[in-house]
Design a protein around this motif. Structure first.
Motif, PDB file in Angstrom:
ATOM      1  N   THR A  94       0.840  -1.206   0.000  1.00 18.75           N
ATOM      2  CA  THR A  94       0.000   0.000   0.000  1.00 18.75           C
ATOM      3  C   THR A  94       0.864   1.241   0.000  1.00 18.75           C
ATOM      4  OG1 THR A  94      -1.674  -1.185   1.290  1.00 18.75           O
ATOM      5  CG2 THR A  94      -1.866   1.217   1.184  1.00 18.75           C
ATOM      6  N   ASP A  95       0.542   2.152  -0.908  1.00 17.76           N
ATOM      7  CA  ASP A  95       1.224   3.448  -0.937  1.00 17.76           C
ATOM      8  C   ASP A  95       0.424   4.422  -0.075  1.00 17.76           C
ATOM      9  OD1 ASP A  95       2.561   5.756  -1.404  1.00 17.76           O
ATOM     10  OD2 ASP A  95       2.050   5.885  -3.541  1.00 17.76           O
ATOM     11  N   LEU A  96       0.937   4.651   1.111  1.00 25.39           N
ATOM     12  CA  LEU A  96       0.199   5.502   2.054  1.00 25.39           C
ATOM     13  C   LEU A  96       0.187   6.966   1.639  1.00 25.39           C
ATOM     14  CD1 LEU A  96       1.372   3.989   5.469  1.00 25.39           C
ATOM     15  CD2 LEU A  96      -0.698   3.491   4.138  1.00 25.39           C
ATOM     16  N   ASP A  97       0.948   7.355   0.641  1.00 26.12           N
ATOM     17  CA  ASP A  97       0.973   8.748   0.187  1.00 26.12           C
ATOM     18  C   ASP A  97       0.085   8.992  -1.050  1.00 26.12           C
ATOM     19  OD1 ASP A  97       2.742   9.752   2.116  1.00 26.12           O
ATOM     20  OD2 ASP A  97       4.424   8.807   1.082  1.00 26.12           O
ATOM     21  N   ARG A  98      -0.640   7.977  -1.452  1.00 26.24           N
ATOM     22  CA  ARG A  98      -1.553   8.186  -2.588  1.00 26.24           C
ATOM     23  C   ARG A  98      -2.636   9.201  -2.219  1.00 26.24           C
ATOM     24  NH1 ARG A  98      -3.983   2.603  -4.133  1.00 26.24           N
ATOM     25  NH2 ARG A  98      -5.387   4.070  -5.203  1.00 26.24           N
ATOM     26  N   ASP A  99      -2.953  10.083  -3.194  1.00 31.25           N
ATOM     27  CA  ASP A  99      -3.976  11.090  -2.926  1.00 31.25           C
ATOM     28  C   ASP A  99      -5.357  10.477  -2.757  1.00 31.25           C
ATOM     29  OD1 ASP A  99      -2.100  13.058  -3.024  1.00 31.25           O
ATOM     30  OD2 ASP A  99      -2.413  13.474  -5.164  1.00 31.25           O
ATOM     31  N   ASP A 100      -5.603   9.367  -3.474  1.00 33.08           N
ATOM     32  CA  ASP A 100      -6.940   8.770  -3.433  1.00 33.08           C
ATOM     33  C   ASP A 100      -7.004   7.562  -2.511  1.00 33.08           C
ATOM     34  OD1 ASP A 100      -5.302   7.215  -4.917  1.00 33.08           O
ATOM     35  OD2 ASP A 100      -6.761   6.815  -6.535  1.00 33.08           O
ATOM     36  N   LEU A 101      -6.104   7.505  -1.475  1.00 26.73           N
ATOM     37  CA  LEU A 101      -6.098   6.369  -0.561  1.00 26.73           C
ATOM     38  C   LEU A 101      -7.414   6.317   0.211  1.00 26.73           C
ATOM     39  CD1 LEU A 101      -4.439   4.046   0.741  1.00 26.73           C
ATOM     40  CD2 LEU A 101      -3.743   5.712   2.494  1.00 26.73           C
ATOM     41  N   GLU A 102      -8.041   5.183   0.148  1.00 25.49           N
ATOM     42  CA  GLU A 102      -9.308   5.003   0.848  1.00 25.49           C
ATOM     43  C   GLU A 102      -9.058   4.591   2.294  1.00 25.49           C
ATOM     44  OE1 GLU A 102     -11.611   2.250  -1.333  1.00 25.49           O
ATOM     45  OE2 GLU A 102     -11.889   3.568  -3.074  1.00 25.49           O
ATOM     46  N   ALA A 103     -10.018   4.853   3.121  1.00 28.57           N
ATOM     47  CA  ALA A 103      -9.898   4.535   4.545  1.00 28.57           C
ATOM     48  C   ALA A 103      -9.743   3.038   4.763  1.00 28.57           C
ATOM     49  CB  ALA A 103     -11.129   5.059   5.295  1.00 28.57           C
ATOM     50  N   SER A 104     -10.468   2.227   3.993  1.00 30.17           N
ATOM     51  CA  SER A 104     -10.387   0.770   4.163  1.00 30.17           C
ATOM     52  C   SER A 104      -8.999   0.264   3.806  1.00 30.17           C
ATOM     53  CB  SER A 104     -11.448   0.088   3.298  1.00 30.17           C
ATOM     54  OG  SER A 104     -11.274   0.432   1.925  1.00 30.17           O
ATOM     55  N   ALA A 105      -8.413   0.836   2.733  1.00 26.64           N
ATOM     56  CA  ALA A 105      -7.067   0.413   2.343  1.00 26.64           C
ATOM     57  C   ALA A 105      -6.049   0.803   3.412  1.00 26.64           C
ATOM     58  CB  ALA A 105      -6.687   1.037   1.010  1.00 26.64           C
ATOM     59  N   ALA A 106      -6.206   1.994   3.960  1.00 25.15           N
ATOM     60  CA  ALA A 106      -5.302   2.426   5.029  1.00 25.15           C
ATOM     61  C   ALA A 106      -5.441   1.528   6.249  1.00 25.15           C
ATOM     62  CB  ALA A 106      -5.588   3.870   5.397  1.00 25.15           C
ATOM     63  N   ALA A 107      -6.656   1.107   6.554  1.00 24.17           N
ATOM     64  CA  ALA A 107      -6.871   0.225   7.707  1.00 24.17           C
ATOM     65  C   ALA A 107      -6.214  -1.126   7.469  1.00 24.17           C
ATOM     66  CB  ALA A 107      -8.375   0.074   7.962  1.00 24.17           C
ATOM     67  N   ARG A 108      -6.378  -1.662   6.243  1.00 26.23           N
ATOM     68  CA  ARG A 108      -5.738  -2.952   5.951  1.00 26.23           C
ATOM     69  C   ARG A 108      -4.213  -2.827   6.019  1.00 26.23           C
ATOM     70  NH1 ARG A 108      -9.767  -3.013   1.980  1.00 26.23           N
ATOM     71  NH2 ARG A 108      -8.266  -2.339   0.383  1.00 26.23           N
ATOM     72  N   ALA A 109      -3.693  -1.721   5.506  1.00 26.21           N
ATOM     73  CA  ALA A 109      -2.241  -1.509   5.570  1.00 26.21           C
ATOM     74  C   ALA A 109      -1.762  -1.451   7.016  1.00 26.21           C
ATOM     75  CB  ALA A 109      -1.864  -0.226   4.840  1.00 26.21           C
ATOM     76  N   ARG A 110      -2.551  -0.749   7.850  1.00 25.81           N
ATOM     77  CA  ARG A 110      -2.174  -0.660   9.270  1.00 25.81           C
ATOM     78  C   ARG A 110      -2.152  -2.028   9.915  1.00 25.81           C
ATOM     79  NH1 ARG A 110      -5.201  -0.324  13.964  1.00 25.81           N
ATOM     80  NH2 ARG A 110      -4.145   0.733  15.717  1.00 25.81           N
ATOM     81  N   SER A 111      -3.153  -2.851   9.657  1.00 26.46           N
ATOM     82  CA  SER A 111      -3.197  -4.192  10.241  1.00 26.46           C
ATOM     83  C   SER A 111      -2.002  -5.031   9.788  1.00 26.46           C
ATOM     84  CB  SER A 111      -4.504  -4.893   9.851  1.00 26.46           C
ATOM     85  OG  SER A 111      -5.618  -4.189  10.356  1.00 26.46           O
ATOM     86  N   ALA A 112      -1.689  -4.970   8.483  1.00 30.49           N
ATOM     87  CA  ALA A 112      -0.557  -5.748   7.964  1.00 30.49           C
ATOM     88  C   ALA A 112       0.758  -5.278   8.561  1.00 30.49           C
ATOM     89  CB  ALA A 112      -0.519  -5.653   6.444  1.00 30.49           C
ATOM     90  N   LEU A 113       0.922  -3.982   8.713  1.00 27.70           N
ATOM     91  CA  LEU A 113       2.159  -3.450   9.259  1.00 27.70           C
ATOM     92  C   LEU A 113       2.306  -3.774  10.735  1.00 27.70           C
ATOM     93  CD1 LEU A 113       2.120  -0.030   7.399  1.00 27.70           C
ATOM     94  CD2 LEU A 113       3.844  -1.831   7.127  1.00 27.70           C
ATOM     95  N   ILE A 114       1.201  -3.745  11.468  1.00 32.59           N
ATOM     96  CA  ILE A 114       1.249  -4.119  12.895  1.00 32.59           C
ATOM     97  C   ILE A 114       1.644  -5.595  13.022  1.00 32.59           C
ATOM     98  CG2 ILE A 114      -0.170  -4.507  14.934  1.00 32.59           C
ATOM     99  CD1 ILE A 114      -1.675  -1.932  14.261  1.00 32.59           C
ATOM    100  N   ALA A 115       1.047  -6.459  12.188  1.00 34.88           N
ATOM    101  CA  ALA A 115       1.400  -7.883  12.236  1.00 34.88           C
ATOM    102  C   ALA A 115       2.874  -8.082  11.894  1.00 34.88           C
ATOM    103  CB  ALA A 115       0.511  -8.660  11.264  1.00 34.88           C
ATOM    104  N   ALA A 116       3.379  -7.366  10.879  1.00 32.35           N
ATOM    105  CA  ALA A 116       4.790  -7.484  10.520  1.00 32.35           C
ATOM    106  C   ALA A 116       5.686  -7.015  11.660  1.00 32.35           C
ATOM    107  CB  ALA A 116       5.069  -6.668   9.260  1.00 32.35           C
ATOM    108  N   LYS A 117       5.298  -5.897  12.293  1.00 34.04           N
ATOM    109  CA  LYS A 117       6.081  -5.389  13.416  1.00 34.04           C
ATOM    110  C   LYS A 117       6.111  -6.400  14.559  1.00 34.04           C
ATOM    111  CE  LYS A 117       4.172  -3.141  16.523  1.00 34.04           C
ATOM    112  NZ  LYS A 117       3.417  -2.208  17.382  1.00 34.04           N
ATOM    113  N   ASP A 118       4.956  -6.981  14.905  1.00 37.70           N
ATOM    114  CA  ASP A 118       4.897  -7.963  15.986  1.00 37.70           C
ATOM    115  C   ASP A 118       5.796  -9.156  15.694  1.00 37.70           C
ATOM    116  OD1 ASP A 118       3.156  -6.319  17.290  1.00 37.70           O
ATOM    117  OD2 ASP A 118       1.341  -7.421  16.677  1.00 37.70           O
ATOM    118  N   GLU A 119       5.790  -9.616  14.450  1.00 37.89           N
ATOM    119  CA  GLU A 119       6.649 -10.755  14.098  1.00 37.89           C
ATOM    120  C   GLU A 119       8.121 -10.377  14.212  1.00 37.89           C
ATOM    121  OE1 GLU A 119       7.195 -14.096  10.560  1.00 37.89           O
ATOM    122  OE2 GLU A 119       5.846 -12.397  10.280  1.00 37.89           O
ATOM    123  N   LEU A 120       8.472  -9.163  13.760  1.00 33.95           N
ATOM    124  CA  LEU A 120       9.854  -8.712  13.888  1.00 33.95           C
ATOM    125  C   LEU A 120      10.279  -8.641  15.350  1.00 33.95           C
ATOM    126  CD1 LEU A 120       9.796  -5.840  11.234  1.00 33.95           C
ATOM    127  CD2 LEU A 120      11.080  -7.983  11.044  1.00 33.95           C
TER     128      LEU A 120
END
Length: 469
Positions: free
Chosen positions: A138-164
């Motif tokens: 997910t490109d978090l700097d996209r102008d047309d980023l939707e809220a749902s996409a940002a939420a999914r990106a946040r969940s994936a990044l949190i899971a990646a951080k926890d695994e790290l």
């Protein structure tokens, strides 16, 4: 472990947390409305302007919720990047420790630690791969980023951080357990430089000692060859432990030190060794001359033995004069060879030849002495055989008393050989009295054999009692 990826159009440093451009305070359409209203245009005309401003493309805005999700996703991305950076740093630091252990220690514990680190490395790679996928998804700097996409990106990044973070904790626990192995490895590693320096110093000292004795007229070719043979070893020491390993380098340095010190010591001993060889040459030549004189006295002794005693008393001595003369001749030949070796400074050869001369002269001395001793002992037993008999009987009785000490009956293992000794002595005495020309030498050898058997029994009794049996 790969470096942190960058999303298109936006570069992020691993640490500190990522930043992004701030968004405009108001939408463009709202700003245009204000401007045109001030120009006096009707509101209806103003409402038609967004379509005109959209020419060439505009971005969509979804209000506060989308912005909140974007911010939370960006925060999760920053935290994951920090975790990724810390894990990468920890892995790199730990790799140095594990490589140190592997280079020094080949024990089962060290091999197991290396295998565990490799397994953890695979987990690090897997966690890093998932982190990179979450960032790239997910490109978090996209102008047309939707809220749902940002939420999914946040969940994936949190899971990646926890695994790290989980892998980082396991890596820390593994590092804590490496303490004893790492301490031993570092101790071994610390031995390298001093050991190599000692080897170099030993080589320098050996070279100086060799130069000194050469200055005094000694060639010392063998020592020079030994020292030259160490040159390839010094080359390997100079190449370092990184190429040849820590333990092999330490062992090589210690071996070079020992051999160089041996060369130096041998070089310093050369003058003393030469003097010692000179003294031995003179001493052995004098002894050979004396033995030549003594060997000439064996024949008269043999003549008396032949005249007064039976053949059995002197037959084994018949070869002594010839053998003595032959040994002395060989000794003199070896002395000449030793002298030549000394003049040529072949010190090991000279020493070996002198040892051969000494052995020949010792054998000659024993043979010549044996003839005189034989005559002396035969004269004594012929004059008073009873003294030899009583000496032997006393030894037997003394052993019998020892065997009975603290016992009412003797141990058969001790009594039987002592009884055999009594019988053997009686047979020897009977043989001595059997005829007009007794075999005195047989009698003496029999009594000697009896006393030796008695001595073995006494030693056995004392050993068993000392052991509490």
């Amino acid at each position: 472990m790969t470096a942190t990826p960058a999303t298109p159009g936006h570069q992020h440093a691993p640490n500190p947390p990522f930043t992004r451009p701030r968004r405009a305070a108001r939408p463009v359409a709202s700003a245009a409305r204000d401007v045109l209203t001030l120009a006096g245009l009707p509101l209806l005309a103003v409402l038609a302007l967004p379509a005109a401003f959209a020419g060439g493309g505009t971005r969509r805005w979804f209000g506060g919720r989308a912005e909140s999700q974007r911010a939370q996703a960006q925060e999760a991305k920053d935290e994951a990047a920090a975790a990724f950076y810390e894990l990468d740093t920890a892995q790199r630091d730990l790799k140095i420790s594990v490589e140190t252990i592997a280079a020094v220690d080949d024990s089962p514990a060290a091999r197991q630690a290396v295998a565990q680190f490799e397994a953890l490395g695979r987990r690090v790679d897997e966690a890093s791969r998932r982190y990179i996928e979450a960032v790239d998804a997910t490109d978090l700097d996209r102008d047309d980023l939707e809220a749902s996409a940002a939420a999914r990106a946040r969940s994936a990044l949190i899971a990646a951080k926890d695994e790290l973070l989980t892998v980082r904790r396991d890596l820390d626990r593994f590092a804590a357990g490496l303490g004893p192995l790492l301490n031993r490895a570092e101790t071994e590693l610390a031995r390298v430089a001093p050991a190599v320096e000692r080897a170099r110093q030993a080589l320098r000292s050996a070279g100086e000692a060799l130069d000194a004795v050469r200055g005094n007229g000694f060639r010392a070719d063998d020592l020079a060859a030994r020292l030259a043979a160490l040159a390839p070893e010094l080359t390997k020491l100079n190449e370092g432990a990184g190429r040849h390993g820590v333990r092999p380098t330490v062992q090589r340095a210690e071996r070079v030190t020992r051999e160089a010190e041996a060369v130096a010591a041998a070089a310093r001993r050369l003058p003393e060794q030469a003097e010692e060889i000179d003294r031995r040459l003179v001493s052995l030549r004098t002894r050979a001359q004396a033995l030549t004189t003594r060997a000439g006295q064996v024949e008269p002794v043999l003549s008396e033995l032949r005249r007064r005693f039976t053949v059995a008393c002197w037959q084994d001595l018949q070869h002594v004069p010839d053998q003595a003369a032959q040994n002395v001749r060989r000794a003199e030949e070896k002395l000449l060879e030793a002298r030549q070796a000394r003049e040529e400074q072949r010190w090991p050869d000279a020493t070996a030849l002198l040892s051969t001369v000494r052995a020949l002269l010792n054998a000659t001395d024993e043979a010549v002495s044996a003839a005189g001793d034989r005559l002396k002992r035969l004269n004594a037993v012929q004059k008073d055989p009873q003294a030899e008999i009583e000496r032997t009987r006393f030894a037997i009785r003394d052993a019998q008393r020892l065997a009975m000490t603290g016992r009412t009956t003797p141990d058969p293992r001790h009594a039987r050989p002592l009884d055999d000794c009594v019988a053997r002595l009686e047979r020897a005495v009977t043989g001595l009295e059997a005829g007009p020309h007794p075999d005195y030498w047989h009698f003496l050898t029999e009594t000697e054999a009896v006393r030796q058997t008695v001595a073995r029994v006494v030693a056995q009794i004392r050993e068993e009692r000392g052991a509490g049996r």
